[in-house]
Design a protein around this motif. Structure first.
Motif, mmCIF file in Angstrom:
data_model
loop_
_atom_site.group_PDB
_atom_site.id
_atom_site.type_symbol
_atom_site.label_atom_id
_atom_site.label_comp_id
_atom_site.label_asym_id
_atom_site.label_seq_id
_atom_site.Cartn_x
_atom_site.Cartn_y
_atom_site.Cartn_z
ATOM 1 N N HIS A 77 0.917 -1.260 -0.032
ATOM 2 C CA HIS A 77 0.027 0.020 0.086
ATOM 3 C C HIS A 77 0.999 1.220 -0.038
ATOM 4 C CE1 HIS A 77 -3.121 2.933 0.904
ATOM 5 N NE2 HIS A 77 -3.867 2.064 0.479
ATOM 6 N N ILE A 78 2.013 1.344 0.749
ATOM 7 C CA ILE A 78 2.663 2.374 0.631
ATOM 8 C C ILE A 78 3.496 2.690 -0.664
ATOM 9 C CG2 ILE A 78 5.168 3.168 1.571
ATOM 10 C CD1 ILE A 78 4.542 1.567 4.221
ATOM 11 N N ALA A 79 3.892 1.717 -1.320
ATOM 12 C CA ALA A 79 4.380 1.444 -2.509
ATOM 13 C C ALA A 79 3.331 2.203 -3.654
ATOM 14 C CB ALA A 79 5.021 0.363 -3.094
ATOM 15 N N TYR A 80 2.359 1.727 -3.619
ATOM 16 C CA TYR A 80 1.053 2.024 -4.466
ATOM 17 C C TYR A 80 0.767 3.377 -4.032
ATOM 18 C CZ TYR A 80 -3.195 1.651 -7.141
ATOM 19 O OH TYR A 80 -4.368 1.821 -8.118
ATOM 20 N N THR A 81 0.764 3.852 -2.884
ATOM 21 C CA THR A 81 0.487 5.210 -2.603
ATOM 22 C C THR A 81 1.396 6.042 -3.071
ATOM 23 O OG1 THR A 81 -0.667 4.663 -0.646
ATOM 24 C CG2 THR A 81 0.004 6.763 -0.797
ATOM 25 N N ALA A 82 2.791 5.811 -2.827
ATOM 26 C CA ALA A 82 3.895 6.520 -3.494
ATOM 27 C C ALA A 82 3.951 6.909 -4.828
ATOM 28 C CB ALA A 82 5.157 6.231 -3.018
ATOM 29 N N ASP A 83 3.567 5.891 -5.535
ATOM 30 C CA ASP A 83 3.423 5.890 -7.109
ATOM 31 C C ASP A 83 2.617 6.609 -7.696
ATOM 32 O OD1 ASP A 83 5.433 4.037 -7.650
ATOM 33 O OD2 ASP A 83 4.165 2.387 -7.667
ATOM 34 N N ASN A 84 1.149 6.636 -6.824
ATOM 35 C CA ASN A 84 0.068 7.542 -7.044
ATOM 36 C C ASN A 84 0.521 8.971 -6.985
ATOM 37 O OD1 ASN A 84 -1.569 5.580 -8.381
ATOM 38 N ND2 ASN A 84 -2.445 5.050 -6.326
ATOM 39 N N ILE A 85 1.011 9.262 -5.988
ATOM 40 C CA ILE A 85 1.391 10.470 -5.426
ATOM 41 C C ILE A 85 2.272 11.230 -6.524
ATOM 42 C CG2 ILE A 85 2.910 11.906 -4.060
ATOM 43 C CD1 ILE A 85 1.387 10.489 -1.784
ATOM 44 N N ASP A 86 3.261 10.329 -7.069
ATOM 45 C CA ASP A 86 4.211 10.909 -8.112
ATOM 46 C C ASP A 86 3.460 11.025 -9.394
ATOM 47 O OD1 ASP A 86 6.891 12.191 -8.554
ATOM 48 O OD2 ASP A 86 7.493 10.201 -9.151
ATOM 49 N N LYS A 89 -3.085 -12.123 -8.114
ATOM 50 C CA LYS A 89 -2.699 -13.459 -8.222
ATOM 51 C C LYS A 89 -2.362 -14.135 -6.684
ATOM 52 C CE LYS A 89 1.500 -16.146 -9.397
ATOM 53 N NZ LYS A 89 3.101 -16.001 -9.474
ATOM 54 N N LEU A 90 -2.107 -13.329 -5.922
ATOM 55 C CA LEU A 90 -1.831 -13.927 -4.610
ATOM 56 C C LEU A 90 -3.226 -14.057 -3.925
ATOM 57 C CD1 LEU A 90 1.541 -11.983 -3.432
ATOM 58 C CD2 LEU A 90 1.037 -14.328 -4.397
ATOM 59 N N GLY A 91 -4.416 -13.396 -4.279
ATOM 60 C CA GLY A 91 -5.798 -13.293 -3.896
ATOM 61 C C GLY A 91 -5.534 -12.309 -2.450
ATOM 62 N N ALA A 92 -4.794 -11.312 -2.648
ATOM 63 C CA ALA A 92 -4.540 -10.363 -1.064
ATOM 64 C C ALA A 92 -5.139 -8.969 -1.870
ATOM 65 C CB ALA A 92 -3.135 -10.191 -0.926
ATOM 66 N N THR A 93 -5.079 -8.162 -0.768
ATOM 67 C CA THR A 93 -5.586 -6.736 -0.904
ATOM 68 C C THR A 93 -4.457 -5.845 -0.047
ATOM 69 O OG1 THR A 93 -7.741 -7.262 -1.249
ATOM 70 C CG2 THR A 93 -6.987 -4.966 -0.533
ATOM 71 N N ALA A 94 -3.952 -4.898 -0.680
ATOM 72 C CA ALA A 94 -3.117 -3.822 0.019
ATOM 73 C C ALA A 94 -3.408 -3.459 1.129
ATOM 74 C CB ALA A 94 -2.435 -2.752 -0.952
ATOM 75 N N GLN A 95 -2.988 -3.048 2.380
ATOM 76 C CA GLN A 95 -3.594 -2.531 3.479
ATOM 77 C C GLN A 95 -3.182 -1.164 3.849
ATOM 78 O OE1 GLN A 95 -2.364 -5.621 6.305
ATOM 79 N NE2 GLN A 95 -3.798 -6.974 5.647
ATOM 80 N N ASP A 96 -4.145 -0.325 3.960
ATOM 81 C CA ASP A 96 -3.937 1.200 4.338
ATOM 82 C C ASP A 96 -3.085 1.046 5.628
ATOM 83 O OD1 ASP A 96 -3.548 3.867 4.078
ATOM 84 O OD2 ASP A 96 -5.676 4.259 4.743
ATOM 85 N N ASN A 97 -2.324 2.226 5.889
ATOM 86 C CA ASN A 97 -1.626 2.199 7.170
ATOM 87 C C ASN A 97 -1.251 3.591 7.336
ATOM 88 O OD1 ASN A 97 1.358 2.562 6.100
ATOM 89 N ND2 ASN A 97 0.398 0.818 4.878
ATOM 90 N N PHE A 98 -0.761 3.765 8.885
ATOM 91 C CA PHE A 98 -0.401 5.187 9.059
ATOM 92 C C PHE A 98 0.670 5.874 8.124
ATOM 93 C CE2 PHE A 98 3.194 2.693 10.669
ATOM 94 C CZ PHE A 98 4.293 3.179 10.701
ATOM 95 N N PHE A 99 1.573 5.157 7.365
ATOM 96 C CA PHE A 99 2.771 5.562 6.525
ATOM 97 C C PHE A 99 1.944 6.190 5.292
ATOM 98 C CE2 PHE A 99 6.493 6.003 4.271
ATOM 99 C CZ PHE A 99 7.350 6.733 5.274
ATOM 100 N N SER A 100 1.149 5.303 4.723
ATOM 101 C CA SER A 100 0.517 5.656 3.637
ATOM 102 C C SER A 100 -0.500 6.925 3.732
ATOM 103 C CB SER A 100 -0.352 4.646 3.175
ATOM 104 O OG SER A 100 0.267 3.322 2.825
ATOM 105 N N GLN A 101 -1.119 6.873 4.700
ATOM 106 C CA GLN A 101 -1.883 8.408 5.208
ATOM 107 C C GLN A 101 -0.997 9.476 5.534
ATOM 108 O OE1 GLN A 101 -3.763 6.656 8.777
ATOM 109 N NE2 GLN A 101 -4.933 5.309 7.632
ATOM 110 N N ALA A 102 0.345 9.279 5.905
ATOM 111 C CA ALA A 102 1.275 10.584 6.092
ATOM 112 C C ALA A 102 1.975 10.754 4.702
ATOM 113 C CB ALA A 102 2.546 10.109 6.803
ATOM 114 N N LEU A 103 2.087 9.869 3.802
ATOM 115 C CA LEU A 103 2.430 10.342 2.560
ATOM 116 C C LEU A 103 1.294 11.113 1.850
ATOM 117 C CD1 LEU A 103 3.841 7.049 0.890
ATOM 118 C CD2 LEU A 103 5.005 8.978 1.219
ATOM 119 N N ASN A 104 0.234 10.668 1.697
ATOM 120 C CA ASN A 104 -0.888 11.463 1.166
ATOM 121 C C ASN A 104 -1.158 13.071 1.990
ATOM 122 O OD1 ASN A 104 -2.046 9.945 -0.758
ATOM 123 N ND2 ASN A 104 -2.902 8.690 0.504
#
Length: 175
Positions: free
Chosen positions: A34-43, A83-98
């Motif tokens: 989620h952090i990586a996805y968030t950082a990519d979207n910000i850029d 593929k892994l049947g998973a979902t990225a999880q929001d967290n304090f760091f993703s929120q701080a990035l945003n």
């Protein structure tokens, strides 16, 4: 102007100080995703703003590369999560990035011409240095899933190239 550029670069780097690397290291693979996805979207957001505000062809070329590369990495990440049947999880760091990104975007939207170009270039360099350092030194060593780790390593190669390009862009706009 220099103080604004410095402030933007500081804000870009501050998100790391909002939580220690140790706090980030304790997160799980899905939170890292989620952090990586968030950082990519910000850029990607920064790049779209650069395309809207700047008239500098070098800034436009860099921004288009950011949109293309970060979109591709996010697509690969979403594919792996599916593929892994998973979902990225929001967290304090993703929120701080945003939160930090909102401040930077607000500051960027007030700039025009060379002032925008200098600020955008400085922020891109600081942002890539900070995120690359976090990915390389904190996330990758703590990722448990081999496929997730491999994706982060591939992304890091791309984003280190972005960092080098951003460094050249900073020099070019500061001439």
């Amino acid at each position: 102007m220099k103080s604004l550029v410095s402030a933007i670069a500081v804000v870009s780097a501050l998100f790391v100080s909002q939580a220690s690397a140790q706090d980030v290291a304790s997160l799980n693979d899905l939170e890292f995703a989620h952090i990586a996805y968030t950082a990519d979207n910000i850029d990607i957001r920064y790049a779209h703003l650069a395309l809207a505000i700047s008239t500098n062809p070098e800034i436009h070329a860099f921004a288009n590369t950011m949109i293309s590369d970060h979109t591709a990495v996010n697509a690969a990440a979403l594919g792996l999560l599916d593929k892994l049947g998973a979902t990225a999880q929001d967290n304090f760091f993703s929120q701080a990035l945003n939160e930090g990104a909102e401040e930077i975007i607000d500051d960027f939207s007030k700039l025009r011409g060379a002032e925008f170009d200098v600020a955008y270039a400085a922020n891109e360099l600081a942002y890539h240095r900070t995120v690359n350092g976090l990915v390389e030194n904190t996330m990758i060593p703590n990722i448990e899933n081999d496929e997730v780790r491999a994706l982060f390593q591939q992304g890091l190669e791309i984003f280190k190239a972005h960092e080098g390009h951003a460094e050249m862009m900073v020099k070019a706009v500061n001439k």
